[in-house]
Enzyme design. Structure first.
Site, short mmCIF file in Angstrom:
data_model
loop_
_atom_site.label_atom_id
_atom_site.label_comp_id
_atom_site.label_asym_id
_atom_site.label_seq_id
_atom_site.Cartn_x
_atom_site.Cartn_y
_atom_site.Cartn_z
N HIS A 22 0.74 -1.22 0.12
CA HIS A 22 -0.07 -0.04 -0.06
C HIS A 22 0.77 1.36 0.08
O HIS A 22 0.19 2.05 0.10
CB HIS A 22 -0.76 0.08 1.33
CG HIS A 22 -2.22 -0.95 1.10
ND1 HIS A 22 -3.35 -0.34 0.26
CD2 HIS A 22 -2.14 -2.06 1.70
CE1 HIS A 22 -4.11 -1.38 0.62
NE2 HIS A 22 -3.48 -2.44 1.23
N LYS A 39 -8.79 13.36 4.48
CA LYS A 39 -8.03 12.26 4.56
C LYS A 39 -6.89 12.18 5.77
O LYS A 39 -6.94 13.42 6.30
CB LYS A 39 -7.19 12.10 3.14
CG LYS A 39 -6.47 13.39 2.73
CD LYS A 39 -5.80 13.23 1.12
CE LYS A 39 -6.98 13.13 0.21
NZ LYS A 39 -7.17 12.00 -0.74
N ARG A 40 -6.29 11.30 5.93
CA ARG A 40 -5.11 11.54 6.90
C ARG A 40 -4.42 12.44 6.67
O ARG A 40 -3.90 13.04 5.51
CB ARG A 40 -4.62 10.18 7.06
CG ARG A 40 -3.48 9.94 7.93
CD ARG A 40 -2.91 8.66 8.15
NE ARG A 40 -2.76 8.04 6.63
CZ ARG A 40 -1.38 7.85 6.07
NH1 ARG A 40 -0.37 8.40 6.67
NH2 ARG A 40 -1.06 7.31 4.94
N LYS A 52 0.23 13.88 1.49
CA LYS A 52 -1.16 14.31 0.99
C LYS A 52 -1.28 15.90 0.78
O LYS A 52 -2.15 16.31 0.39
CB LYS A 52 -2.10 13.90 1.94
CG LYS A 52 -1.88 12.20 2.07
CD LYS A 52 -3.15 11.64 2.83
CE LYS A 52 -3.01 10.21 3.05
NZ LYS A 52 -3.39 9.36 1.90
N THR A 54 -8.93 5.93 -2.11
CA THR A 54 -10.25 5.26 -2.47
C THR A 54 -11.49 6.49 -2.32
O THR A 54 -12.34 6.57 -3.00
CB THR A 54 -10.60 4.20 -1.55
OG1 THR A 54 -10.28 4.61 -0.05
CG2 THR A 54 -9.97 3.09 -1.84
N LYS A 75 -14.84 7.55 -4.37
CA LYS A 75 -16.14 7.89 -3.85
C LYS A 75 -16.66 9.30 -4.50
O LYS A 75 -17.71 9.45 -4.59
CB LYS A 75 -15.94 7.98 -2.41
CG LYS A 75 -15.73 6.54 -1.69
CD LYS A 75 -15.22 6.64 -0.28
CE LYS A 75 -14.45 5.29 0.12
NZ LYS A 75 -13.83 5.41 1.51
#
Length: 796
Positions: A354, A534-535, A540, A642, A646
């Site tokens: 991952h 998100k985290r 990110k 993911t 969505k």
């Protein structure tokens, strides 16, 4: 569940009343929302048990090969609403609750989120479990029954504060305790040789007890088991020490056990934290493998059949100790020689990678592994020696080197298949992190791009859009998301686009009047709802988002009468407790929000919302209301994502880099329906190697210089709070925020321009939905079943 077998509203009402009286012990006149919710939950659970028991029986009677999915996280969210959807009970349940004078949404909202995960890894595992059941694939999910999960997030003075989750402080109606499925898990101690065989004598041990939750598939014909392990002491109390007055020491066995299944991802910046985390990973893995072998031996008996009947998927490196543990069980408990045990284990095991981040590919010191799991350290060295002797590998390749055990290499070497989770990620896994192993084992690495279940992430979370889809193309899309392609001809139909816009606006109004109003933010629902959830992590790049927000705020101040497009920026996510820089970004977002939201010049044009404690239920509110999906990670760093999927299937347009599954999303929805910016993975690698890249990029960007200067001047709280963050951005910037800033700012202004053409935006949104069928987790699981597990579906 055939239509003829679905209960009527009256039958559901009667069963709810039965459980209210006989399970909860309450009369209707005394019942609280909690009592009603449990009565409804037990009623729905009753309808899940038949398919669940039938599925277990069918798999056994047909001698089916089973899938075993080992994951440290299963972020399942609330179960009640999802089960009602998959059992296709929505109309009847709504009517039953109405007969009882109950508000269905109040009942559903009373359920706490199960605190069993953190982010995408756990949410993916939950989607996979649902798709496995929807496809009648016999499977078990194995995880840990965390008492407190990750943590509950709140903000004090804009800073993250962690407090324990308390989801298990009330009954969890979905689980069945399996006292008969309990296994002893050992740690530490020593290994001796007896009659030529190694015997491990653990110095500590706990009991792993099974807690089972049925996971019902779409249509209600099949349910699989999510088996979570709770840690219990082997000895409840040392009564002698207790009676002698040493009360604390007498309770040590219970303290050890409770610690193991208490918290997800304990802080491993200390040696004791590292030990606890390794123990957790072994606790999960050993319990699962003992359970798998018990079931296999009861049904088949001949260990030669093991790879033909058992497929084990390791979700990331957390359960990588499964290779040595399965070999240990086959050697030490069943008497097989090492080579045969290793061969059988590799025939069962597969590994999903991952991440490409070196720090996320777990490494444990040989000293720690040898102390906590002495027998496993011996077996790891045996595996490593065997691979060295048989593969002809270079000297720098291996599991044990530099006094560390490399869990990624261990997982790879012990796996029959290793898969990436997007096309780009899989290529990078082959070319970078496992390049040497890929050359030694060509063909072992395969791709299975992630997906999400449309049952929860569209039908349940977005009933307004789901209803429009049903009216337009029928209901079949729920089980076959490729049928969304039938929307394409309607993307030019003004009537359809009007209804699509109305559905989105209704979701935005609900969010504005609910979650956002609770934060004191009341945006215009016709503004762009721009969402990044998100985290919190440097790669990110929430920092890129907030710096662009500051620069935009400054520009609006400079020209308040300009042609601005109103926008509300919504953030959500948690930072790991020990990750100081990510927590600094959270603090900055909240400080910037406090200043901008209070600015009378700009507050009608720009607002910021950061609701605390982002979780699955919050995502179910935010994603259907989003116009713009922020997928802005540094290219080459995000494995898949993911959340991006969505948002796309709920009609949000993406602003993003060519990273992870963004690449495939853009290919499917069309480049013209995606706001692309930033360096590619190859360009990012080259830019990062260029000395002084951060400072050069900042000096070339007036907007970014202004944003950083405003922070340094203390316009958003105390400037000294951000000195380290500013220094890192100017002088290091490992994730290229500065290098991508101007391209991101320009792409956001393109978003403003396109959004002002409402019909054009709606058409793009419609095409995003219509072309998102590929991103169903049903497609992903079919790929695993075909290419990795070799498991056919079973007839219920």
């Amino acid at each position: 569940m055939p239509v003829s077998e679905r209960p009527t509203a009256e039958a559901l009402r009667d069963q709810i009343l039965h459980h209210l009286t006989h399970t909860q012990g309450r009369g209707p006149e005394f019942a609280t929302t909690f009592d009603w919710r449990l009565a409804v939950s037990y009623t729905v659970r009753d309808l899940m048990v038949g398919p669940w028991v039938g599925a277990i029986r069918a798999a056994r009677d047909q001698g089916a090969k089973r899938v075993y999915y080992l994951s440290m996280e299963f972020l399942i969210g609330r179960i009640l609403g999802d089960a009602i959807i998959n059992l296709q009970l929505e109309p009847a349940m709504g009517q039953a609750l109405q007969m009882l004078g109950l508000d269905e949404q109040v009942i559903l909202d009373d359920e706490p989120d199960a605190a069993l995960g953190n982010g995408g890894l756990g949410r993916l595992a939950a989607c996979f479990m649902e798709s496995l059941s929807s496809l009648s694939c016999p499977a078990f999910g194995y995880g840990i029954r965390y008492e407190h999960g990750l943590f509950r997030q709140r903000f004090e003075g804009g800073q993250q504060v962690e407090t324990p989750e308390d989801w298990l402080n009330q009954p969890h109606p979905w689980e069945f305790v399996r006292i008969d499925y309990s296994y002893e898990i050992g740690f530490k101690g020593h290994v001796e040789t007896v009659d030529g065989r190694a015997v491990w004598h653990p110095g500590e041990s706990v009991i792993a007890r099974a807690y089972d939750t049925p996971v019902i598939g779409w249509g209600g014909d099949w349910a699989n088991s999510l088996r979570l392990w709770g840690a219990h002491p082997t000895t409840l109390l040392d009564l002698g020490r207790f009676n002698a007055g040493d009360h604390t020491a007498a309770a040590e066995p219970e303290a050890l056990a409770r610690t193991l299944s208490r918290v997800l991802y304990p802080d491993d910046t200390t040696e004791s934290g590292k030990e606890l985390r390794l123990k957790q990973e072994y606790f999960l893995t050993s319990a699962a493998l003992q359970d798998i072998l018990r079931r296999f031996m009861a049904e088949h008996g001949d260990l030669a059949l093991l790879p033909g009947k058992v497929a084990i998927q390791l979700n990331d490196t957390h359960p990588a100790i499964a290779g040595p543990e399965l070999i240990r069980l086959l050697m030490d408990e069943h008497g097989l020689p090492f080579e045969r045990a290793r061969e059988l284990a590799q025939g069962c095991l597969n590994y999903t990678n991952h991440t490409l981040l070196p720090e996320a590919l777990e490494r444990w010191s040989t000293w720690l592994v040898g102390r906590v799991l002495p027998r496993h350290m011996q077996i790891i060295e045996m595996i490593d020696d065997h691979h060295r002797q048989t593969s002809g590998r270079p000297a720098h390749v291996g599991i044990v080197h530099g006094d560390q055990v490399h869990m990624g290499e261990l997982a790879f070497i012990m796996a029959g298949r290793v898969n990436g989770v997007s096309a780009l990620h899989t290529d990078l896994v082959r070319d970078t992190v496992f390049a040497d192993l890929n050359r030694l084992h060509p063909g072992r690495i395969v791709n299975q791009t992630n997906g999400v279940t449309p049952r929860r992430w569209l039908r349940m979370s977005n009933p307004a859009l789901a209803g429009l889809l049903d009216d337009t193309i029928g209901t079949g899309w729920t089980a076959d998301l490729d049928l969304l392609a039938g929307l394409e001809p309607h993307a030019d139909d003004a009537g359809f686009l009007d209804r699509l816009r109305a559905a989105k606006r209704a979701n935005k109004v609900a969010l504005s009047n609910g979650l956002l109003a609770g934060l004191g933010v009341r945006p215009d629902p016709d503004a762009i709802f721009d969402v990044q959830v998100k985290r919190i992590h440097e790669y990110k790049r929430q920092l890129l988002n907030v710096l662009e927000t500051i620069a935009l705020w400054h520009r609006i101040h400079e020209d308040p009468n300009g042609d601005w497009t109103p926008r509300v920026k919504i953030f959500g996510g948690k930072a790991a407790p020990g990750y100081w820089l990510a927590k600094s970004v959270i603090h900055l977002i909240n400080d910037v929000a406090a200043t901008i939201n209070d600015d009378p010049v700009t507050r009608d044009l720009l607002q910021i919302a950061y609701p605390p404690n982002y979780n699955v239920s919050m995502a179910e509110d935010l994603i259907p209301a989003a116009d713009l999906s922020e997928q802005i990670s540094t290219a080459g760093k995000e494995a898949s994502g993911t959340g991006n999927m969505k948002f796309t299937m709920n009609g949000a347009l993406t602003i993003g880099t060519l990273d992870g599954a963004n690449v495939e999303i853009r290919e499917h929805v069309g480049a013209e329906n995606f706001f692309l910016f930033g360096l590619t993975a190859e360009e990012a690698a080259a830019e990062k190697s260029r000395p002084g890249h951060a400072r050069a990029a900042i000096e070339a960007s007036e907007d970014m210089k202004i944003a950083l200067q405003l922070i340094a001047e203390g316009r958003f709280g105390r400037a000294e709070s951000y000195y380290s963050l500013l220094d890192r951005t100017w002088n290091d910037d490992p994730f290229l925020v500065a290098s991508d800033f101007d391209a991101y700012f320009a792409a956001q202004r393109d978003v403003d321009r396109v959004y002002r053409d409402q019909a054009g935006w709606d058409r793009m949104a419609a095409l995003n939905i219509a072309r998102s069928g590929f991103f169903s987790s049903d497609r992903t699981i079919r790929g695993y079943m075909r290419d990795i597990w070799d498991v056919p579906p079973v007839t219920p």
